[in-house]
Scaffold this motif. Structure first.
Motif, PDB file in Angstrom:
ATOM      1  N   MET A   1       0.841  -1.196   0.000  1.00  0.00           N
ATOM      2  CA  MET A   1       0.000   0.000   0.000  1.00  0.00           C
ATOM      3  C   MET A   1       0.876   1.246   0.000  1.00  0.00           C
ATOM      4  O   MET A   1       1.916   1.285   0.655  1.00  0.00           O
ATOM      5  N   ILE A   2       0.434   2.228  -0.755  1.00  0.00           N
ATOM      6  CA  ILE A   2       1.003   3.573  -0.736  1.00  0.00           C
ATOM      7  C   ILE A   2      -0.165   4.530  -0.547  1.00  0.00           C
ATOM      8  O   ILE A   2      -1.194   4.388  -1.203  1.00  0.00           O
ATOM      9  N   TYR A   3      -0.002   5.488   0.353  1.00  0.00           N
ATOM     10  CA  TYR A   3      -1.089   6.463   0.533  1.00  0.00           C
ATOM     11  C   TYR A   3      -0.516   7.864   0.648  1.00  0.00           C
ATOM     12  O   TYR A   3       0.654   8.050   0.988  1.00  0.00           O
ATOM     13  N   ALA A   4      -1.358   8.847   0.321  1.00  0.00           N
ATOM     14  CA  ALA A   4      -0.869  10.227   0.316  1.00  0.00           C
ATOM     15  C   ALA A   4      -2.020  11.210   0.344  1.00  0.00           C
ATOM     16  O   ALA A   4      -2.960  11.088  -0.445  1.00  0.00           O
ATOM     17  N   GLY A   5      -1.941  12.186   1.226  1.00  0.00           N
ATOM     18  CA  GLY A   5      -2.807  13.347   1.124  1.00  0.00           C
ATOM     19  C   GLY A   5      -2.387  14.126  -0.112  1.00  0.00           C
ATOM     20  O   GLY A   5      -1.203  14.218  -0.437  1.00  0.00           O
ATOM     21  N   ALA A   6      -3.348  14.709  -0.813  1.00  0.00           N
ATOM     22  CA  ALA A   6      -3.048  15.323  -2.113  1.00  0.00           C
ATOM     23  C   ALA A   6      -2.395  16.692  -2.024  1.00  0.00           C
ATOM     24  O   ALA A   6      -1.812  17.165  -2.992  1.00  0.00           O
ATOM     25  N   GLN A   7      -2.437  17.334  -0.868  1.00  0.00           N
ATOM     26  CA  GLN A   7      -2.219  18.778  -0.794  1.00  0.00           C
ATOM     27  C   GLN A   7      -0.762  19.233  -0.883  1.00  0.00           C
ATOM     28  O   GLN A   7      -0.462  20.391  -0.622  1.00  0.00           O
ATOM     29  N   LYS A   8       0.132  18.347  -1.286  1.00  0.00           N
ATOM     30  CA  LYS A   8       1.527  18.743  -1.455  1.00  0.00           C
ATOM     31  C   LYS A   8       1.987  18.573  -2.902  1.00  0.00           C
ATOM     32  O   LYS A   8       2.543  19.486  -3.490  1.00  0.00           O
TER      33      LYS A   8
END
Length: 362
Positions: free
Chosen positions: A190-197
């Motif tokens: 799994m890879i996850y990330a908030g989009a705001q960067k």
């Protein structure tokens, strides 16, 4: 338009001017529908096309294998800190972590609420100024997964290579460096990330997850907190953050038009080199916080000889149009966040300001 700021904010972060202008042009009437995309039903054919196109383009740019789902969720990476152990940590297993700083610490604290945890490696003894040596990871035999934070925004450190974990699932929080460089997605469960960067505005969280892990979602937890809920409904079980998804799609097209992820990485290296060289050639006036072997391409952390000078630097830099250069309140100092949309021109301007500031105060 008045002159745009030199935006070095850590997040929400800079977006490309081209993307903002296109969103502005389409804001009132999207695709000839007579309404903004913010007003549309998420069940409409127009929005579903936007939604699916963003997924497809992310797959293409990041090289995501076919046995992975791309989910668009809400709640930021902070919600993923809890969702991961809720879905994947069973009572007989241990969640293992590499402890690299502030965000890894938050992830560990959340996991402890749901089960056993272990630290497989840590750089705490070095005040988190580097990524720990990964050659001798202490991963428990009964580890459910190993969690890493690929880039620590507060300390300014980044993995140059990821650990080999064998049969143990590798999970990465890539909130602050996703799409900044090529990654072999197949090494991760799994890879996850908030989009705001790097991916767009705040509001949408991307989760790239292997299908066999989705199947582990227990039916005993809340429907909205199960990965299988979102995977089986194409992330449309509930109303998605539709405008954020739309803007992320524009951002992905921007990356594609500039040559893709490999070209983006080279651009990031070129622009951050301007600032790191200024630090290294300052004769000690500026001191980089991160060990050179672990320096981030996304967050450049540094100090000046005295706190008084740091405050003066922050104040004067704002007067010259530089935004977001104060370090995180938990560690102090200074920080320039140089995400994908931050321009070479902005970094050049900052390097020149730093050199001038040293001449006047060195």
């Amino acid at each position: 338009m008045t002159k745009r700021a030199y935006n070095f904010n850590a997040g929400p972060a800079a977006l490309p001017l081209e993307v903002l202008k296109q969103a502005q042009e389409e804001f009132v009437d999207f695709a000839g529908a007579g309404m903004s995309i913010m007003e549309m039903s998420h069940r409409s054919a127009i929005y579903e096309q936007v939604h699916n196109d963003a997924q497809a383009l992310l797959r293409e740019l990041f090289g995501i294998p076919s046995n992975y789902k791309v989910l668009f969720l809400q709640g930021g990476a902070s919600t993923q800190f809890a969702m991961i152990p809720m879905n994947l940590l069973t009572p007989d297993k241990v969640a293992a972590f590499v402890m690299t700083g502030s965000w890894a610490d938050k992830a560990i604290k959340e996991a402890k609420l749901f089960g056993q945890t272990a630290v497989a490696a840590s750089s705490a003894a070095d005040k988190f100024n580097r990524i720990p040596d990964l050659s001798d990871l202490q991963i428990p035999d009964n580890a459910a997964y190993l969690h890493v934070t690929s880039n620590e925004t507060i300390e300014g450190t980044q993995y140059s290579a990821f650990p080999e974990t064998g049969d143990v699932t590798l999970i990465a929080d890539m909130s602050s460096d996703i799409l900044s460089r090529p990654v072999d997605v197949s090494k991760f469960g799994m890879i996850y990330a908030g989009a705001q960067k790097n991916l767009g505005p705040s509001g949408v969280t991307v989760v790239i997850v292997r299908e066999d892990l989705i199947e582990q979602s227990p039916k005993s937890i809340a429907t909205m907190l199960r990965y299988d809920t979102h995977a089986s409904n194409n992330s449309l079980y509930n109303t998605p953050p539709s405008f954020s998804v739309y803007l992320m799609g524009l951002m992905l097209k921007w990356v594609q038009e500039r040559g893709g992820v490999a070209a983006t990485e080279q651009y990031n290296r070129d622009k951050t080199k301007l600032i790191y060289d200024t630090i290294d050639q300052s004769g000690g006036f500026y001191r980089g916080f991160a060990d050179p072997s672990s320096r981030s391409l996304m967050n450049i952390t540094f100090r000046i000889q005295t706190e008084e000078l740091e405050n003066q630097f922050a104040k004067e830099s704002e007067q010259h149009g530089f935004i977001g250069l104060k370090g995180h309140r938990s560690v102090g100092g200074l920080r320039a966040s140089t995400y994908n949309a931050v321009t070479l021109e902005s970094c050049k301007a900052l390097a020149e300001f730093m050199q001038d500031f040293q001449k006047r105060n060195g």
